[in-house]
Design a protein around this motif. Structure first.
Motif, PDB file in Angstrom:
ATOM      1  N   ALA A   1       0.835  -1.190   0.000  1.00 54.02           N
ATOM      2  CA  ALA A   1       0.000   0.000   0.000  1.00 54.02           C
ATOM      3  C   ALA A   1       0.875   1.248   0.000  1.00 54.02           C
ATOM      4  N   ASP A   2       0.405   2.265  -0.679  1.00 54.03           N
ATOM      5  CA  ASP A   2       1.154   3.520  -0.770  1.00 54.03           C
ATOM      6  C   ASP A   2       1.028   4.259   0.559  1.00 54.03           C
ATOM      7  N   PRO A   3       2.151   4.531   1.249  1.00 50.49           N
ATOM      8  CA  PRO A   3       2.073   5.223   2.542  1.00 50.49           C
ATOM      9  C   PRO A   3       1.597   6.667   2.423  1.00 50.49           C
ATOM     10  N   LEU A   4       1.662   7.233   1.218  1.00 51.81           N
ATOM     11  CA  LEU A   4       1.224   8.619   1.038  1.00 51.81           C
ATOM     12  C   LEU A   4      -0.276   8.730   0.759  1.00 51.81           C
ATOM     13  N   MET A   5      -0.927   7.597   0.503  1.00 47.47           N
ATOM     14  CA  MET A   5      -2.341   7.651   0.131  1.00 47.47           C
ATOM     15  C   MET A   5      -3.192   8.257   1.246  1.00 47.47           C
ATOM     16  N   GLY A   6      -3.955   9.286   0.898  1.00 48.32           N
ATOM     17  CA  GLY A   6      -4.820   9.951   1.860  1.00 48.32           C
ATOM     18  C   GLY A   6      -4.123  11.028   2.674  1.00 48.32           C
ATOM     19  N   MET A   7      -2.794  11.195   2.507  1.00 49.43           N
ATOM     20  CA  MET A   7      -2.051  12.188   3.285  1.00 49.43           C
ATOM     21  C   MET A   7      -2.392  13.595   2.809  1.00 49.43           C
ATOM     22  N   THR A   8      -2.483  14.530   3.781  1.00 48.37           N
ATOM     23  CA  THR A   8      -2.812  15.923   3.462  1.00 48.37           C
ATOM     24  C   THR A   8      -1.682  16.896   3.811  1.00 48.37           C
TER      25      THR A   8
END
Length: 239
Positions: free
Chosen positions: A1-8
């Motif tokens: 999973a992409d660790p940046l997914m959903g990061m703001t």
């Protein structure tokens, strides 16, 4: 999973992009109707979750915004600097409190407009000057005030040399005359106002009797201009 997914957090996103070059999609983190919406409130999403009308792509070379079939490219370093400058600007009180100030200004304007409108309505309905009985009384009293303002409190003849006692007697006589005329003036004004108010109240449907302090209106003795013709004539003769 992409660790940046959903990061703001854009600074963390940019740092990760520098360390691990790649390609990401970003879109607005909140709806445009939200008070938290601004050009840098973004989050990383998959291609399927982007807003087709307005979304971003970010890579180690730069940021591209695709909006309304138009493309706008900014180098990553420049975009990062613009984001930091934006954060500094929005912390300036003028901008950070703008929404509160605007809401207060709109509220204040609406309240002020409502009060002014209410006052206008009340004035139109109750303004003395438009009342058929009170208007003439007000005009007459003001006219009498102007006339009585011409009275002299001191009387002397420029061509006559007075002895001290004689001058004192003349001034005391003038003072008594002025006091008498002011007493007459007061009584006349009182009568004019009383009669005008009595007729205005009677016309508005308020019952008047001796207990009201006004007595019953006397149309035959009271002119429709709100004044006593006989009393005013006498006053004009005295002036």
């Amino acid at each position: 999973a992409d660790p940046l997914m959903g990061m703001t957090d854009l600074l963390k996103i940019i740092s990760s992009i520098y360390k691990e070059p790649g390609f990401r999609y970003m879109t607005a983190a909140v709806p445009k109707s939200s008070i938290d919406y601004h050009p840098y409130n973004l989050k990383v999403v998959t291609h399927d979750n982007v807003d087709r009308d307005d979304y971003y792509t970010i890579s180690s070379t730069g940021v591209t915004r695709l909006r309304d079939q138009e493309t706008e490219y900014t180098a990553l370093g420049i975009w990062e600097k613009e984001f930091k400058d934006y954060k500094i600007v929005i912390n300036i009180p003028t901008f950070s409190k703008f929404r509160i100030w605007k809401a207060f200004a709109v509220w204040r304007k609406n309240v002020r407009t409502k009060k002014i409108s209410k006052c206008k309505t009340l004035l139109k309905e109750n303004l003395f000057i438009v009342n058929d009985w009170l208007r003439p009384a007000l005009i007459s009293v003001r006219d009498m005030c102007y006339r009585i303002g011409d009275m002299n409190l001191c009387r002397f003849d420029r061509d006559h040399t007075y002895q001290l006692r004689e001058f004192q007697d003349v001034q005391m006589a003038q003072l008594k005359e002025v006091a008498d005329r002011l007493t007459d003036f007061r009584e006349l004004v009182r009568e004019i106002v009383k009669r005008a108010c009595a007729n205005a109240l009677f016309e508005a449907g308020f019952p008047l009797d001796e207990g009201s302090g006004f007595g019953s209106p006397e149309p035959d003795e009271f002119q429709n201009d709100g004044t006593s013709g006989l009393m005013l004539n006498q006053y004009e003769m005295q002036m």
